[in-house]
Design a protein around this motif. Sequence first.
Motif, PDB file in Angstrom:
ATOM      1  N   LEU A  76      -5.829  10.792  -0.799  1.00 20.83           N
ATOM      2  CA  LEU A  76      -4.230  11.268  -0.731  1.00 20.83           C
ATOM      3  C   LEU A  76      -3.982  11.621   0.589  1.00 20.83           C
ATOM      4  N   ASP A  77      -2.848  11.440   1.108  1.00 19.33           N
ATOM      5  CA  ASP A  77      -2.200  11.928   2.249  1.00 19.33           C
ATOM      6  C   ASP A  77      -1.934  13.302   2.115  1.00 19.33           C
ATOM      7  N   ALA A  78      -2.799  14.222   2.026  1.00 21.58           N
ATOM      8  CA  ALA A  78      -2.207  15.730   1.691  1.00 21.58           C
ATOM      9  C   ALA A  78      -1.123  16.279   2.213  1.00 21.58           C
ATOM     10  N   ASP A  79      -1.122  16.228   3.717  1.00 25.33           N
ATOM     11  CA  ASP A  79       0.005  16.658   4.505  1.00 25.33           C
ATOM     12  C   ASP A  79       1.386  16.067   4.140  1.00 25.33           C
ATOM     13  N   MET A  80       1.316  14.946   3.959  1.00 23.61           N
ATOM     14  CA  MET A  80       2.729  14.246   3.424  1.00 23.61           C
ATOM     15  C   MET A  80       3.064  14.480   2.160  1.00 23.61           C
ATOM     16  N   LEU A  81       2.221  14.729   1.180  1.00 25.58           N
ATOM     17  CA  LEU A  81       2.382  15.074  -0.125  1.00 25.58           C
ATOM     18  C   LEU A  81       2.731  16.518  -0.259  1.00 25.58           C
ATOM     19  N   ALA A  82       2.213  17.157   0.731  1.00 23.91           N
ATOM     20  CA  ALA A  82       2.764  18.810   0.646  1.00 23.91           C
ATOM     21  C   ALA A  82       4.126  18.949   1.227  1.00 23.91           C
ATOM     22  N   GLY A  83       4.525  17.965   2.229  1.00 25.51           N
ATOM     23  CA  GLY A  83       5.799  18.031   2.626  1.00 25.51           C
ATOM     24  C   GLY A  83       7.016  17.772   1.490  1.00 25.51           C
ATOM     25  N   TRP A  84       6.501  16.595   0.637  1.00 23.14           N
ATOM     26  CA  TRP A  84       7.309  16.395  -0.269  1.00 23.14           C
ATOM     27  C   TRP A  84       7.483  17.175  -1.602  1.00 23.14           C
ATOM     28  N   ASN A 127       0.951  -1.298  -0.020  1.00 21.66           N
ATOM     29  CA  ASN A 127      -0.174  -0.050  -0.089  1.00 21.66           C
ATOM     30  C   ASN A 127       0.953   1.141  -0.122  1.00 21.66           C
ATOM     31  N   PHE A 128       0.094   2.361  -0.030  1.00 22.84           N
ATOM     32  CA  PHE A 128       0.791   3.589   0.077  1.00 22.84           C
ATOM     33  C   PHE A 128       0.734   4.673   1.114  1.00 22.84           C
ATOM     34  N   ARG A 129       0.385   3.806   2.290  1.00 23.93           N
ATOM     35  CA  ARG A 129       0.470   4.240   3.734  1.00 23.93           C
ATOM     36  C   ARG A 129       1.802   4.304   4.414  1.00 23.93           C
TER      37      ARG A 129
END
Length: 244
Positions: A98-106, A61-63
Amino acid sequence: MLEVCVESVAGIGAAVAGGADRIELCAALAVGGLTPPLSLIRQAASAPIATHLLARPRDGNFRYGAGDAALVAQDITTAAEAGLAGVVIGASDASGRLDADMLAGWVAHARAAGQARGRPLSLTLHRAFDLCPDLFEALETAVHLGFDRILTSGGQPRAADALDTLAALVARADGRIIILPGSGIDTSNVAAILRTGAQEVHASCRSPLGEASEAEQRFGFQNGAALQTDPAKVSALKAMVRRA
């Protein structure tokens, strides 16, 4: 534009020889692709076409927890330092969105890494998107986060089985973000894929390399026939994309 995903030095050469416009660099395409080794990244950096690095630290998975998230951030740095043109990333939360917080950091990390080298990294959201319960909500999240494109099969395992959804995604994107259809695309279905309005397509263009030996399979070194990027398939697909 034709993007070809490759997992080896031979694959890089085949994609270039066949006329691909861009490479997605991976390892382990049998499980959807993982982050490739640094040695292959450095080899791809000398390719005469743009290369985007898939940053996916494990299969499944993508978690991602903090450890996996740190690996992806390091992969983004590696792509920038190697001189690659972009990265392919994605993450899900516990609900499948989508994990918006994680993606925003990346994304912020990728922008900083691009600024440090004087050229921005192109950002592709990978097929974690296809597992989202609402693809159109996920599209808006991707636009808000600043992604350049979304690699998607329209929420189905194969893009050719989601033509209506892909067309709707292209329409909703309305030029704000690129919809990049991928998964199972070849010369038999690319014309239908392009009729959705998509301007870029993603394919593996692989052919069997030959049967694995009995010993290789018995020891678990190979499961069935090996596949390798086929320059003839790349060329045939590129010709159809060009005509369209």
